[in-house]
Write an enzyme that holds these catalytic residues in place. Structure first.
Site, PDB file in Angstrom:
ATOM      1  N   SER A  53     119.331 107.183  49.000  1.00 30.34           N
ATOM      2  CA  SER A  53     119.259 108.509  49.616  1.00 30.34           C
ATOM      3  C   SER A  53     119.195 109.651  48.602  1.00 30.34           C
ATOM      4  CB  SER A  53     120.449 108.734  50.554  1.00 30.34           C
ATOM      5  OG  SER A  53     121.649 108.780  49.816  1.00 30.34           O
ATOM      6  N   HIS A  93     125.850 112.928  47.739  1.00 33.68           N
ATOM      7  CA  HIS A  93     124.752 113.791  48.179  1.00 33.68           C
ATOM      8  C   HIS A  93     124.862 115.161  47.528  1.00 33.68           C
ATOM      9  CE1 HIS A  93     123.509 111.461  52.076  1.00 33.68           C
ATOM     10  NE2 HIS A  93     123.129 110.864  50.961  1.00 33.68           N
ATOM     11  N   ASP A 119     123.379 116.238  56.434  1.00 39.06           N
ATOM     12  CA  ASP A 119     124.350 115.165  56.674  1.00 39.06           C
ATOM     13  C   ASP A 119     125.249 115.355  57.881  1.00 39.06           C
ATOM     14  OD1 ASP A 119     123.416 113.862  54.445  1.00 39.06           O
ATOM     15  OD2 ASP A 119     125.035 114.512  53.128  1.00 39.06           O
TER      16      ASP A 119
END
Length: 177
Positions: A53, A93, A119
């Site tokens: 990701s 992230h 998210d």
């Protein structure tokens, strides 16, 4: 490779020495880990990227070094590792939005570089923003693909136990010259 034969040939003193040697290795590793926790301010100073990701910034298997000093403000563009309720594994992230209130509270939104949406779907139900308490650490450096060993051991538990058995046997049976 006659493991039990080697054990039988050792006298009690040699066997105690080898067990003590093994215990020192384990306790040294634990002391190093706890020392890193104190120095970095992060409950988990080293993490492995488990998904794609964050590509192209980080790839699956990259080893990240984290710090988590409470006084450092969180800024957009920074890569954070966070835990949310209901998920056991921390997520790596990038911060895309930050909201700072006058009282000093900070809320922020994250997104994986390789993901199409933010998210919010990963946070616990009803949660739209993360807070500083959710942050495990902030990425400060990385080693590419070094964490693949961890991923392989998690994906193939038999390999993990075999590797641990071989390493334990080596430490217990290796004799000093």
């Amino acid at each position: 490779m006659d493991i039990f034969g080697d054990l039988r040939r050792m006298n009690k003193r040699q066997l105690y020495y080898q067990v003590l040697n093994f215990a020192m290795i384990v306790s040294s590793a634990l002391m190093i880990w706890k020392g890193l926790i104190v120095i970095t301010g992060s409950e988990s100073p080293i993490v492995v990227v488990l998904s794609g990701s964050m590509e192209p910034a980080f790839h699956r298997g990259d080893l990240l070094f984290l710090t988590n000093f409470r006084d450092d403000p969180i800024r957009a563009g920074e890569i954070v590792v966070f835990k949310v309720e209901g998920r056991d594994i921390p997520i790596v992230h990038r911060v895309i939005k930050v909201h700072e209130k006058e009282n000093g509270n900070i809320k922020f939104l994250t997104k994986g570089d390789n993901n199409d949406v933010d998210d919010r779907g990963l946070y616990k139900e009803g949660q739209n923003w993360l807070e500083k308490k959710d942050v495990v650490g902030r990425a400060r450096g990385f080693l590419p693909y070094v964490g693949m060993v961890t991923i392989i051991m998690n994906d193939y538990p038999k390999f993990k136990y075999a590797l641990l058995a071989v390493m334990g046997a080596y430490v217990l049976l290796k004799r000093e010259s």
